[in-house]
Design an enzyme around this catalytic site. Structure first.
Site, PDB file in Angstrom:
ATOM      1  N   HIS A  72      -0.167   5.242   8.024  1.00 37.30           N
ATOM      2  CA  HIS A  72      -0.468   4.098   8.283  1.00 37.30           C
ATOM      3  C   HIS A  72       0.563   3.179   8.994  1.00 37.30           C
ATOM      4  O   HIS A  72       1.789   3.604   8.513  1.00 37.30           O
ATOM      5  CB  HIS A  72      -0.887   3.130   6.862  1.00 37.30           C
ATOM      6  CG  HIS A  72      -2.271   3.270   6.379  1.00 37.30           C
ATOM      7  ND1 HIS A  72      -2.861   2.578   5.535  1.00 37.30           N
ATOM      8  CD2 HIS A  72      -3.341   4.359   6.588  1.00 37.30           C
ATOM      9  CE1 HIS A  72      -4.164   2.781   5.518  1.00 37.30           C
ATOM     10  NE2 HIS A  72      -4.416   3.872   6.204  1.00 37.30           N
ATOM     11  N   TYR A 201      -3.291  -6.994   1.497  1.00 36.47           N
ATOM     12  CA  TYR A 201      -3.016  -7.791   0.477  1.00 36.47           C
ATOM     13  C   TYR A 201      -3.543  -9.147   0.391  1.00 36.47           C
ATOM     14  O   TYR A 201      -3.213  -9.772   1.427  1.00 36.47           O
ATOM     15  CB  TYR A 201      -1.427  -7.525   0.271  1.00 36.47           C
ATOM     16  CG  TYR A 201      -0.937  -6.336   0.064  1.00 36.47           C
ATOM     17  CD1 TYR A 201      -0.852  -5.310   0.742  1.00 36.47           C
ATOM     18  CD2 TYR A 201      -0.423  -6.129  -1.258  1.00 36.47           C
ATOM     19  CE1 TYR A 201      -0.222  -4.081   0.456  1.00 36.47           C
ATOM     20  CE2 TYR A 201       0.143  -5.004  -1.620  1.00 36.47           C
ATOM     21  CZ  TYR A 201       0.128  -4.020  -0.697  1.00 36.47           C
ATOM     22  OH  TYR A 201       0.658  -2.636  -1.267  1.00 36.47           O
ATOM     23  N   PRO A 292       3.458  -2.902  -9.663  1.00 36.54           N
ATOM     24  CA  PRO A 292       2.799  -2.175  -8.380  1.00 36.54           C
ATOM     25  C   PRO A 292       2.346  -2.873  -7.119  1.00 36.54           C
ATOM     26  O   PRO A 292       2.061  -2.200  -6.298  1.00 36.54           O
ATOM     27  CB  PRO A 292       1.550  -1.784  -8.866  1.00 36.54           C
ATOM     28  CG  PRO A 292       0.931  -2.742  -9.860  1.00 36.54           C
ATOM     29  CD  PRO A 292       2.392  -3.471 -10.679  1.00 36.54           C
ATOM     30  N   LYS A 296       6.090   0.916  -5.311  1.00 35.17           N
ATOM     31  CA  LYS A 296       7.444   1.457  -5.205  1.00 35.17           C
ATOM     32  C   LYS A 296       7.595   2.488  -6.182  1.00 35.17           C
ATOM     33  O   LYS A 296       8.615   3.280  -6.115  1.00 35.17           O
ATOM     34  CB  LYS A 296       8.348   0.525  -5.278  1.00 35.17           C
ATOM     35  CG  LYS A 296       8.581  -0.368  -3.927  1.00 35.17           C
ATOM     36  CD  LYS A 296       8.814   0.385  -2.768  1.00 35.17           C
ATOM     37  CE  LYS A 296       8.871  -0.363  -1.512  1.00 35.17           C
ATOM     38  NZ  LYS A 296       8.515   0.744  -0.172  1.00 35.17           N
ATOM     39  N   TYR A 384       8.917  -2.480   2.735  1.00 30.07           N
ATOM     40  CA  TYR A 384       7.547  -1.620   2.537  1.00 30.07           C
ATOM     41  C   TYR A 384       7.560  -0.350   2.810  1.00 30.07           C
ATOM     42  O   TYR A 384       7.148   0.579   2.089  1.00 30.07           O
ATOM     43  CB  TYR A 384       6.261  -2.429   3.048  1.00 30.07           C
ATOM     44  CG  TYR A 384       5.084  -1.956   2.554  1.00 30.07           C
ATOM     45  CD1 TYR A 384       4.718  -2.762   1.384  1.00 30.07           C
ATOM     46  CD2 TYR A 384       4.397  -0.961   3.153  1.00 30.07           C
ATOM     47  CE1 TYR A 384       3.386  -2.271   0.716  1.00 30.07           C
ATOM     48  CE2 TYR A 384       3.087  -0.742   2.350  1.00 30.07           C
ATOM     49  CZ  TYR A 384       2.722  -1.197   1.381  1.00 30.07           C
ATOM     50  OH  TYR A 384       1.419  -0.972   0.642  1.00 30.07           O
TER      51      TYR A 384
HETATM   52  C1  PHB Z   1      -3.053   2.125  -4.388  1.00 25.50           C
HETATM   53  O1  PHB Z   1      -3.507   2.710  -3.579  1.00 25.50           O
HETATM   54  O2  PHB Z   1      -3.307   2.659  -5.323  1.00 25.50           O
HETATM   55  C2  PHB Z   1      -1.984   0.879  -4.012  1.00 25.50           C
HETATM   56  C3  PHB Z   1      -1.576   0.714  -3.148  1.00 25.50           C
HETATM   57  C4  PHB Z   1      -0.869  -0.273  -2.732  1.00 25.50           C
HETATM   58  C5  PHB Z   1      -0.190  -0.831  -3.960  1.00 25.50           C
HETATM   59  C6  PHB Z   1      -0.407  -0.395  -5.235  1.00 25.50           C
HETATM   60  C7  PHB Z   1      -1.277   0.511  -5.406  1.00 25.50           C
HETATM   61  O3  PHB Z   1       0.672  -2.070  -3.700  1.00 25.50           O
END
Ligand code: PHB
Ligand code: APR
Length: 394
Positions: A72, A201, A292, A296, A384
């Site tokens: 990505h 997000y 989460p 990380k 990130y």
């Molecule tokens: C996930 O794909 O489970 C996932 C992705 C991004 C995050 C947390 C979990 O910030």
């Protein structure tokens, strides 16, 4: 039994460490409390930093990742009903990979068992002894319940937040830092092609939501909920209804599909210092937890064990303990950087129960700044995709 390094825990930290040590010709034995199916079945995050992917490639363990992982190059911040793309790769020259932690663990377990490296599942009553001497040992019961003793030069505590290694360190040695957040994440895995190519997000006044994915046919979605929310109160229709409401934006819709996994996880930030006591070295979730929001946890665990393996290599090669002595400090620098980032992402994107209108407006102003300013979006992007590892993987 005797080995050079006893590794407690077969999560990402313990498994990656075992492969790094194999490569260096350092013997190790991995002890895991759960069975193989359980360890491979835990659904967790699915974002790998470029540095983590590079470590797996370095170990020759990235075949399936190269095939099924999805690189990505950006993510979307969605707030006030409008999406804004953060072009991660354009801003940093680096990418992330979507590949489930479950798959990473499966690959690492399979490779370890193939090479005959001792990996004992289903052990119990694990006790770590004499790590403050030159001759530590780990006592445990094997899968048949037989008492066993593993003598080692050093012990790597890779047994996660609820493990025994950190707990075995005498009172007064460690200093811990903890923040519990007044919310949790309800996560689902749904058999439906993702409605987005890049992660979304999303901040909404009803709460945060995240659209992630696992594969072209499998979506992973999250909702901010109360930390003690009962998953029984969330039938599928309620989950989809809430996801539609939070993600709502012009000209885009969320596809629904059968939910095959759901659960609620609390959110916390936690650090323990130092990450070492005598000949016991803590790594990964045993030493620190991040919420989460920045994805990380796994990446930080991999960074720890790269530093540890590099230090062990120097120690076994020429008896130089300098790098082992520097292990905790070197790791903690990255740990606190990542703590700050994960806390910041969390604070910026979640609805804070204690926020008044002022707090909310400041939060939205920050999101607008991150989305609109090259400097601010670069701060997000650089963290990130992951800062460079503290040392090259040995
Ligand atoms: C996930 O794909 O489970 C996932 C992705 C991004 C995050 C947390 C979990 O910030
Ligand atoms: N003895 C042996 N093994 C143990 C014990 C014990 N007493 N206690 C726990 N374990 C095992 C757990 O069953 C688990 O498999 O240690 C392992 C720890 O793995 P993780 O919790 O995955 O921790 P870590 O390897 O540090 O990985 C960190 O994975 O947990 C996620 O969100 C976390 O993404 C982060 C990353």
């Amino acid at each position: 039994m005797r080995t050079q390094v006893a590794i407690v825990g077969a999560g990402p930290a313990g498994l990656v460490l075992s492969h790094l040590l194999d490569r260096l010709g350092i013997e190790c034995v991995v002890l895991e409390a759960r069975d193989r199916e359980y360890v491979q079945g835990r659904v967790r995050a699915g974002v790998l930093e470029q540095g983590t992917v590079d470590v797996l490639r370095h170990l020759g363990l990235a075949d399936r990742l190269e095939r099924d992982g999805i690189p990505h190059h950006g993510l979307e911040l969605r707030f006030d009903g409008v999406g804004h793309r953060i072009p991660l790769t354009d801003l940093t020259g680096r990418s992330i990979w979507i590949y489930g932690q479950q798959q990473v663990v499966e690959d690492l377990v399979a490779a370890r068992l193939e090479t005959g490296g001792p990996l004992l599942f289903d052990v119990s009553d694990v006790r770590v002894h004499d790590v403050d001497t030159g001759a530590p040992r780990v006592e445990f019961r094997d899968a048949d319940g037989e008492p066993r003793v593993l003598y080692a030069d050093l012990v790597a505590g890779c047994d996660g937040f609820h493990g025994v290694c950190r707990e075995s360190i005498p009172d007064g040695v460690l200093r811990t830092y903890l923040r519990d957040y007044p919310f949790g994440w309800l996560g689902i895995l749904a058999e439906v092609p993702p409605s987005t190519e890049e992660l979304i997000y999303c901040r909404h006044r009803r709460g945060f939501a995240l659209h992630s994915l696992r594969s072209p046919a499998l979506s992973r979605l999250y909702l901010q909920v109360d930390p003690d929310e009962d998953i029984g109160d969330w039938p599928d229709e309620r989950i989809w209804g809430e996801l539609h409401a939070r993600f709502a934006t012009e000209g885009w819709s969320l596809a629904e599909g059968p939910i095959v996994d759901k659960g609620v996880t609390p959110m916390r930030s936690f650090v323990t210092e130092p990450m070492r006591y005598g000949r016991l070295f803590l790594a990964g979730d045993a030493a620190h937890i991040v919420p989460p929001t920045g994805a990380k946890g796994l990446n930080l665990a991999v960074a720890d064990v790269v530093v540890l393996a590099d230090a062990l290599a120097a120690w076994y090669r020429d008896g130089n303990a300098g790098k082992l002595d520097a292990y905790s400090e070197l790791c903690l620098r990255r740990v606190w950087r990542v703590q700050q980032f994960s806390w910041w992402m969390t604070s910026m994107l979640h609805v804070m129960p204690d926020h008044d209108e002022f707090g909310e407006r400041v939060q939205r102003a920050e999101l607008a700044y991150v989305a609109g300013s090259l400097a601010a979006s670069t701060v997000l992007a650089e963290n990130y995709v992951g800062l460079p590892l503290p040392v090259e993987p040995p």
